[in-house]
Design an enzyme around this catalytic site. Structure first.
Site, PDB file in Angstrom:
ATOM      1  N   ASP A   1       1.533   5.030   1.515  1.00 23.44           N
ATOM      2  CA  ASP A   1       1.537   5.947   2.861  1.00 23.44           C
ATOM      3  C   ASP A   1       2.005   7.395   2.480  1.00 23.44           C
ATOM      4  O   ASP A   1       3.069   7.361   1.725  1.00 23.44           O
ATOM      5  CB  ASP A   1       2.100   5.458   4.081  1.00 23.44           C
ATOM      6  CG  ASP A   1       1.415   4.117   4.541  1.00 23.44           C
ATOM      7  OD1 ASP A   1       0.149   3.902   4.406  1.00 23.44           O
ATOM      8  OD2 ASP A   1       2.502   3.239   4.544  1.00 23.44           O
TER       9      ASP A   1
ATOM     10  N   ASP B   1       0.872  -1.312   0.057  1.00 25.98           N
ATOM     11  CA  ASP B   1       0.115  -0.010   0.040  1.00 25.98           C
ATOM     12  C   ASP B   1       0.926   1.160  -0.110  1.00 25.98           C
ATOM     13  O   ASP B   1       2.000   1.181   0.051  1.00 25.98           O
ATOM     14  CB  ASP B   1      -0.852  -0.048   1.228  1.00 25.98           C
ATOM     15  CG  ASP B   1      -0.072  -0.460   2.520  1.00 25.98           C
ATOM     16  OD1 ASP B   1       1.158   0.262   2.596  1.00 25.98           O
ATOM     17  OD2 ASP B   1      -0.837  -1.091   3.369  1.00 25.98           O
TER      18      ASP B   1
ATOM     19  N   ASP C   1       9.569   3.984  12.855  1.00 33.09           N
ATOM     20  CA  ASP C   1      10.306   2.737  13.652  1.00 33.09           C
ATOM     21  C   ASP C   1      11.701   2.318  13.170  1.00 33.09           C
ATOM     22  O   ASP C   1      12.719   2.632  13.776  1.00 33.09           O
ATOM     23  CB  ASP C   1       9.330   1.606  13.707  1.00 33.09           C
ATOM     24  CG  ASP C   1       8.614   1.407  12.220  1.00 33.09           C
ATOM     25  OD1 ASP C   1       8.999   1.931  11.177  1.00 33.09           O
ATOM     26  OD2 ASP C   1       7.966   0.396  12.296  1.00 33.09           O
TER      27      ASP C   1
END
Ligand code: ATP
Ligand code: MG
Length: 443
Positions: A66, A64, A147
């Protein structure tokens, strides 16, 4: 290495110009491009970020796309009619294009890492764990609170360059999953990052960099703080993402599997002949193979398999003390499920068929008469049969039994059973009331 500009204490990013990286607009979804350009034309910063940039840089197809921007969620909503704001813990805008959703996140501010909450309540902590993160900041700050370095790259739609504050490009080239910042602090803020480290390492064939790997063993137990519903979503990404076997092995290696499936972990450790391990590995390998072939997979089957080794032990113990097998499976099944739900919340739409797969197993022992016929016409026959094949493969039931059920499916009896099943289905289907609502079948 982070380069700090001494004068204003700001980091200097590496800017990789269009000529020096491999991300091409041709590989970015049209809808993501629409979102990026509309934000840019409205005067905002707009970047593709996260998995999209990571996977495109590696020549892989992203799952996907982002987007990160300095527009607030409300600004984004004002720009797109097809936009919904979601999330309390982490407010986001979702821009919908049919089935595709482009996730648009506003740059988050950095907090100092020692658990200071903001006065307005945009950021909140519990025991070092971030429970709300809605203070907005700059791209630089946003990059530092992502992260992993390989997830912290930004593709800037204004000039098609990649902005790298965290050394992500070097780690992509070296094949390393490295947390940004102090690993212990970052795992404490969000223990799910330990699972994400393992997931990305398995998916990309990367190594978890040593300092990022080291605290995992000791900190694994902090996953207890994570709501079981979030862990369910995470388990699906871990084990139903096409690399289930490798991911499972890495989860076991780092002591994380025990946090997700404590009963299964114990059953695997206390199984001297490796039958339970063979069973679970085969179930995961089947799932991976089906995903590779674009065949449908259901969490009901995978959870049925993961919980089976402990269920078997418990059911056997009950049978030894006098229960009949059907009842033993029923009761041990309830126990196993209730315990598992403390860790990973399996929704009913999966746990009900999962239990059916279990409860149908003893019925395969009968290979003649009306009962065998009836089993063939059971709506969950196919999944339960696939499960039987797994059991046969590890020597839990005789191969001949599985063979018999394989062959009988081509017989006239099976054809008749299928016919009966469809007729029964037609009879059961409720008549539509005129003007009434149409009933949708529940699982
Ligand atoms: P994929 O979508 O392929 O699973 P992804 O990297 O895009 O991988 P997402 O869960 O879609 O992962 O998250 C998008 C990005 O948001 C990540 O790349 C990362 O930069 C950031 N992110 C997601 N979860 C966290 C987290 N728990 N802590 C910090 N940053 C996160
Ligand atoms: Mg993503």
């Amino acid at each position: 290495m982070l380069l700090v500009n001494e004068q204003d204490n700001k980091l200097t990013p590496t800017i990789i110009s269009r000529a020096d990286h491999s991300i091409s607009r041709a590989n970015i979804s049209e809808n993501a491009l629409k979102v990026l350009y509309r934000l840019k034309n409205a005067g905002y910063q707009a970047h593709l970020v996260g998995g999209g940039v990571r996977d495109l840089s590696l020549g892989r197809e992203p799952k996907d796309f982002d987007v990160a921007t300095d527009a607030t969620p409300e600004d984004v909503k004002a720009l797109f009619r097809n936009c919904r704001l979601i999330g309390r813990r982490f407010r986001l805008a979702h821009v919908h294009f049919g089935r595709e959703i482009i996730e648009v996140a506003t740059f988050r501010a950095l907090h100092d890492g020692n658990g200071e909450e903001t006065e307005g309540g945009e950021v909140a902590f519990q025991d070092g764990r971030i429970v709300r993160d809605n203070a907005y900041g700059t791209l630089e700050e946003d990059a530092l609170r992502r992260d992993f370095t390989v997830n912290g790259l930004y593709y800037n739609i204004a000039d098609y360059s990649v902005v790298d504050y965290v050394g992500g490009m070097a780690d992509l080239q070296a094949g390393l999953i490295r947390l940004i910042g102090d690993p212990e602090v970052r795992y404490r803020e969000d223990p799910v990052r330990m699972l994400r480290a393992v997931r990305f390492a398995a998916k990309l064939g990367f190594l978890i960099e040593q300092n990022s790997a080291e605290p995992i063993g000791e900190m694994a137990a902090t996953l207890e703080q994570i709501p079981p519903a979030r862990l369910f979503e995470e388990v699906l990404k871990l084990l139903m993402g096409g690399m289930g076997v490798q991911t499972f092995e890495a989860l076991r290696h780092y002591g994380l599997f025990n946090q997700l499936f404590p009963g299964t972990d114990q059953a695997l450790d206390s199984d001297p002949h490796g039958q339970a391990m063979g069973f679970v590995s085969r179930a995961l390998a089947n799932t991976d193979a089906r995903i590779a072939e674009d065949k449908p997979v259901t969490p009901a089957f995978l959870f049925a398999a993961l919980l089976w080794p402990q269920l078997r032990h418990r059911a056997e113990a009950r049978v030894a003390s006098g229960d009949n097998l059907a009842l033993a499976l029923q009761e041990a099944g309830s126990e196993v499920l209730a315990e598992q739900m403390q860790r990973v919340a399996i929704p009913k739409r999966f746990s009900l068929p999962m239990r059916e797969i279990w409860l149908l197993q003893p019925r395969f022992e009968r290979t003649h008469g009306k009962r065998a016929q009836r089993l063939l016409s059971h709506p969950r026959f196919r999944a339960a049969y696939d499960f039987l094949l797994l059991r046969a493969a590890v020597g839990e039931v005789p191969e001949e039994l599985a063979q018999w059920w394989t062959e009988v499916q081509d017989s006239p009896e099976a054809a008749q059973a299928a016919q009966e099943r469809s007729e029964a289905g037609a009879r059961r289907r409720p008549r539509r009331r005129r003007g009434g609502r149409r009933c949708t079948p529940s699982e």
